[in-house]
Scaffold this motif. Structure first.
Motif, PDB file in Angstrom:
ATOM      1  N   THR A  86       0.839  -1.202   0.000  1.00 21.76           N
ATOM      2  CA  THR A  86       0.000   0.000   0.000  1.00 21.76           C
ATOM      3  C   THR A  86       0.875   1.255   0.000  1.00 21.76           C
ATOM      4  OG1 THR A  86      -0.084  -0.042   2.421  1.00 21.76           O
ATOM      5  CG2 THR A  86      -1.902  -1.108   1.246  1.00 21.76           C
ATOM      6  N   ILE A  87       0.338   2.322  -0.614  1.00 18.46           N
ATOM      7  CA  ILE A  87       0.975   3.644  -0.570  1.00 18.46           C
ATOM      8  C   ILE A  87      -0.111   4.608  -0.115  1.00 18.46           C
ATOM      9  CG2 ILE A  87       2.218   5.431  -1.857  1.00 18.46           C
ATOM     10  CD1 ILE A  87       2.968   3.270  -3.931  1.00 18.46           C
ATOM     11  N   ASP A  88      -0.239   4.785   1.188  1.00 18.02           N
ATOM     12  CA  ASP A  88      -1.296   5.630   1.740  1.00 18.02           C
ATOM     13  C   ASP A  88      -0.826   7.078   1.790  1.00 18.02           C
ATOM     14  OD1 ASP A  88      -3.135   3.571   2.173  1.00 18.02           O
ATOM     15  OD2 ASP A  88      -2.159   3.003   4.047  1.00 18.02           O
ATOM     16  N   TYR A  89      -1.630   7.942   1.174  1.00 19.37           N
ATOM     17  CA  TYR A  89      -1.306   9.363   1.100  1.00 19.37           C
ATOM     18  C   TYR A  89      -2.387  10.148   1.839  1.00 19.37           C
ATOM     19  CZ  TYR A  89      -0.709  14.040  -0.696  1.00 19.37           C
ATOM     20  OH  TYR A  89      -0.541  15.394  -0.781  1.00 19.37           O
ATOM     21  N   VAL A  90      -1.970  11.084   2.708  1.00 22.84           N
ATOM     22  CA  VAL A  90      -2.895  11.858   3.533  1.00 22.84           C
ATOM     23  C   VAL A  90      -2.855  13.319   3.113  1.00 22.84           C
ATOM     24  CG1 VAL A  90      -3.418  12.639   5.882  1.00 22.84           C
ATOM     25  CG2 VAL A  90      -2.598  10.303   5.502  1.00 22.84           C
ATOM     26  N   TRP A  91      -4.027  13.930   2.972  1.00 22.74           N
ATOM     27  CA  TRP A  91      -4.085  15.374   2.705  1.00 22.74           C
ATOM     28  C   TRP A  91      -5.378  15.920   3.300  1.00 22.74           C
ATOM     29  CZ3 TRP A  91      -5.712  11.827  -0.821  1.00 22.74           C
ATOM     30  CH2 TRP A  91      -6.938  12.042  -1.451  1.00 22.74           C
ATOM     31  N   TYR A  92      -5.512  17.251   3.255  1.00 25.20           N
ATOM     32  CA  TYR A  92      -6.713  17.891   3.777  1.00 25.20           C
ATOM     33  C   TYR A  92      -7.474  18.542   2.626  1.00 25.20           C
ATOM     34  CZ  TYR A  92      -4.942  16.843   8.341  1.00 25.20           C
ATOM     35  OH  TYR A  92      -4.494  16.160   9.441  1.00 25.20           O
ATOM     36  N   ASP A  93      -8.770  18.257   2.558  1.00 25.76           N
ATOM     37  CA  ASP A  93      -9.594  18.772   1.471  1.00 25.76           C
ATOM     38  C   ASP A  93      -9.536  20.296   1.422  1.00 25.76           C
ATOM     39  OD1 ASP A  93     -12.363  19.802   0.356  1.00 25.76           O
ATOM     40  OD2 ASP A  93     -12.101  17.757  -0.397  1.00 25.76           O
ATOM     41  N   GLU A  94      -9.278  20.843   0.227  1.00 25.02           N
ATOM     42  CA  GLU A  94      -9.078  22.291   0.110  1.00 25.02           C
ATOM     43  C   GLU A  94     -10.353  23.094   0.352  1.00 25.02           C
ATOM     44  OE1 GLU A  94      -8.661  22.397  -4.660  1.00 25.02           O
ATOM     45  OE2 GLU A  94      -7.582  20.870  -3.532  1.00 25.02           O
ATOM     46  N   TYR A  95     -11.515  22.425   0.306  1.00 25.58           N
ATOM     47  CA  TYR A  95     -12.780  23.135   0.520  1.00 25.58           C
ATOM     48  C   TYR A  95     -13.333  22.901   1.928  1.00 25.58           C
ATOM     49  CZ  TYR A  95     -12.423  23.411  -4.542  1.00 25.58           C
ATOM     50  OH  TYR A  95     -11.949  23.640  -5.814  1.00 25.58           O
ATOM     51  N   THR A  96     -13.354  21.647   2.364  1.00 30.82           N
ATOM     52  CA  THR A  96     -13.966  21.327   3.666  1.00 30.82           C
ATOM     53  C   THR A  96     -12.944  21.292   4.808  1.00 30.82           C
ATOM     54  OG1 THR A  96     -13.654  18.947   3.374  1.00 30.82           O
ATOM     55  CG2 THR A  96     -15.685  19.908   2.492  1.00 30.82           C
ATOM     56  N   GLY A  97     -11.652  21.115   4.448  1.00 32.91           N
ATOM     57  CA  GLY A  97     -10.617  21.014   5.488  1.00 32.91           C
ATOM     58  C   GLY A  97     -10.565  19.645   6.131  1.00 32.91           C
ATOM     59  N   GLU A  98     -11.388  18.697   5.648  1.00 26.61           N
ATOM     60  CA  GLU A  98     -11.415  17.351   6.233  1.00 26.61           C
ATOM     61  C   GLU A  98     -10.191  16.541   5.826  1.00 26.61           C
ATOM     62  OE1 GLU A  98     -14.986  15.307   5.243  1.00 26.61           O
ATOM     63  OE2 GLU A  98     -16.289  16.769   6.237  1.00 26.61           O
ATOM     64  N   ARG A  99      -9.763  15.692   6.760  1.00 21.74           N
ATOM     65  CA  ARG A  99      -8.604  14.827   6.498  1.00 21.74           C
ATOM     66  C   ARG A  99      -9.011  13.723   5.522  1.00 21.74           C
ATOM     67  NH1 ARG A  99      -6.129  10.179   8.515  1.00 21.74           N
ATOM     68  NH2 ARG A  99      -3.878  10.349   8.887  1.00 21.74           N
ATOM     69  N   GLN A 100      -8.230  13.553   4.474  1.00 18.77           N
ATOM     70  CA  GLN A 100      -8.485  12.528   3.459  1.00 18.77           C
ATOM     71  C   GLN A 100      -7.310  11.557   3.436  1.00 18.77           C
ATOM     72  OE1 GLN A 100     -11.256  12.656   1.371  1.00 18.77           O
ATOM     73  NE2 GLN A 100     -12.005  14.597   2.223  1.00 18.77           N
ATOM     74  N   GLU A 101      -7.592  10.284   3.228  1.00 16.18           N
ATOM     75  CA  GLU A 101      -6.514   9.287   3.090  1.00 16.18           C
ATOM     76  C   GLU A 101      -6.895   8.314   1.987  1.00 16.18           C
ATOM     77  OE1 GLU A 101      -4.007   6.003   5.712  1.00 16.18           O
ATOM     78  OE2 GLU A 101      -5.052   7.624   6.736  1.00 16.18           O
ATOM     79  N   ARG A 102      -5.982   8.146   1.036  1.00 16.58           N
ATOM     80  CA  ARG A 102      -6.227   7.222  -0.072  1.00 16.58           C
ATOM     81  C   ARG A 102      -5.004   6.341  -0.293  1.00 16.58           C
ATOM     82  NH1 ARG A 102      -9.800   8.534  -4.266  1.00 16.58           N
ATOM     83  NH2 ARG A 102      -9.395   6.411  -4.944  1.00 16.58           N
ATOM     84  N   ASP A 103      -5.261   5.122  -0.742  1.00 19.11           N
ATOM     85  CA  ASP A 103      -4.174   4.229  -1.151  1.00 19.11           C
ATOM     86  C   ASP A 103      -3.934   4.474  -2.637  1.00 19.11           C
ATOM     87  OD1 ASP A 103      -2.416   2.242  -1.760  1.00 19.11           O
ATOM     88  OD2 ASP A 103      -3.745   0.571  -1.256  1.00 19.11           O
ATOM     89  N   ILE A 104      -2.785   5.058  -2.962  1.00 23.38           N
ATOM     90  CA  ILE A 104      -2.463   5.412  -4.346  1.00 23.38           C
ATOM     91  C   ILE A 104      -2.484   4.177  -5.255  1.00 23.38           C
ATOM     92  CG2 ILE A 104      -0.553   6.231  -5.828  1.00 23.38           C
ATOM     93  CD1 ILE A 104       0.057   8.293  -3.622  1.00 23.38           C
ATOM     94  N   VAL A 105      -2.124   3.010  -4.694  1.00 19.61           N
ATOM     95  CA  VAL A 105      -2.093   1.775  -5.488  1.00 19.61           C
ATOM     96  C   VAL A 105      -3.480   1.447  -6.055  1.00 19.61           C
ATOM     97  CG1 VAL A 105      -1.671  -0.730  -5.373  1.00 19.61           C
ATOM     98  CG2 VAL A 105      -0.138   0.850  -4.188  1.00 19.61           C
TER      99      VAL A 105
END
Length: 360
Positions: A71-90
């Motif tokens: 897995t390659i899990d990438y974390v960022w914050y939504d530019e509109y809601t500010g919510e934490r997002q996490e996705r597996d790039i794979v």
């Protein structure tokens, strides 16, 4: 340590490439962490898997490459809601990678600026294009931001340079343009793949300083890929040493430079050029890396390792924490409590002690 915010987490990554001669197992169980605002370096000989690992993060593996597991899990914050997002790039589709990740949240600076730039397009258009694609900026908005970026990366007379073509600029200026393009969509992660290899030494230092300045201004997380430990000493917070598709040692810059534990890391440090050495020849690690078409039995470094134990020829070593450290890990049977105590070569010890005194 507690307030560090992890932005990228790679776990048990395995990648292979189909070739006419068979499957090459290029990446074998890589684990990697990147935290916000920090710089990690991935070092090792050519073919150790440094670039393949980062190309997997970007989703730009060659067509014959396959991510077999991990897995390659990438974390960022939504530019509109500010919510934490996490996705597996794979698990992301090509369309999602192109729209969400590549160039927008994770950007890459390649080693040769001439192959990164389109010779038929003006510099201005190349810097503006990602902003217009990802953020639907108007030409006027993109033009103004492009001017700001060129000034940020130290390009003088930016308006004039916007109209230039790549062949009209020097190597150092082209690399600055490539950095400007990489920064055009305000990414969270910047991957630098040997960003100074094609440049002369004085320009190298300026480009490294530039990347560090921009990192501080924008709180970027940076991954450096290099075989030059001199570069690592200047830029990195943490170092990952790769050999034959595996990370064999990881730790802080001080742990890797002043207290290395893996014989391969000893070899890399011994091979660094030193003006004060008494030796007539530069040290080289004996032998060659294994052919990863064939299954690696035991420790891949064993045939080149004069400190190898019998178990190294049979079993792949687990990863051990160095006693007293929460950040320093080594994949070597020499770290086992029952292994014979092996010290690093005396010549390397003297050299590292000297570097420490001089504050290198």
């Amino acid at each position: 340590m507690a307030d560090r915010e992890r932005i990228l987490k790679i776990r048990d990554l395995n990648i292979s490439f189909k070739t006419d001669n068979g499957n090459v197992k290029a990446i074998r169980g890589v684990n990697l962490d990147l935290y916000k605002g920090e710089t990690i370096a991935i070092v090792g000989e050519s073919g150790s898997g440094k670039s393949v690992t980062t190309k997997a993060i970007m989703g730009i593996l060659a067509s014959n490459g396959t991510i077999d597991s991990g897995t390659i899990d990438y974390v960022w914050y939504d530019e509109y809601t500010g919510e934490r997002q996490e996705r597996d790039i794979v698990q992301m589709s090509e369309r999602e990678l192109q729209k969400e990740i590549r160039g927008r949240k994770i950007a890459m600076v390649f080693q040769d600026p001439m192959t990164s730039l389109n010779p038929t397009m003006t510099i201005g258009r190349q810097v503006m294009e990602p902003m217009m694609y990802h953020y639907k900026k108007s030409k006027q908005e993109a033009y103004q931001k492009a001017l700001e970026l060129l000034e940020l990366v130290g390009i003088t007379d930016a308006e004039k340079r916007m109209k230039n073509y790549p062949h009209q600029l020097s190597g150092g200026m082209r690399q600055r343009i490539v950095i400007a393009i990489a920064l055009s969509c305000d990414p969270y992660v910047l991957i630098c793949d040997e960003p100074t290899t094609a440049l002369d030494v004085t320009i190298q230092a300026k480009i490294l300083e530039l990347i560090q300045e921009i990192q501080k201004k924008k709180n970027l997380s940076v991954i450096y890929i290099t075989h030059d430990l001199g570069v690592v000493a200047k830029v990195a917070d943490y170092v990952n040493v790769m050999y034959a598709g595996k990370i064999v040692e990881t730790g802080t810059i001080n742990e890797i430079f002043y207290d290395p534990r893996h014989p391969y890391t000893w070899g890399l440090l011994s091979a660094m050029p030193d003006l004060d050495t008494d030796d007539d020849e530069l040290y080289t690690i004996p032998g060659t890396p294994p052919n990863l078409i064939y299954e690696v039995k035991g420790d891949a470094f064993a045939p080149r390792n004069k400190y190898a134990l019998n178990i190294d020829l049979r079993l792949d070593p687990p990863t051990y924490y160095v006693p007293g450290s929460k950040t320093h890990k080594v994949s070597s049977w020499l770290m086992h409590e029952n292994a014979p105590k092996v010290e690093m070569p005396e010549a390397l010890r003297r050299r590292l002690d000297k570097m420490k005194k001089e504050g290198v």
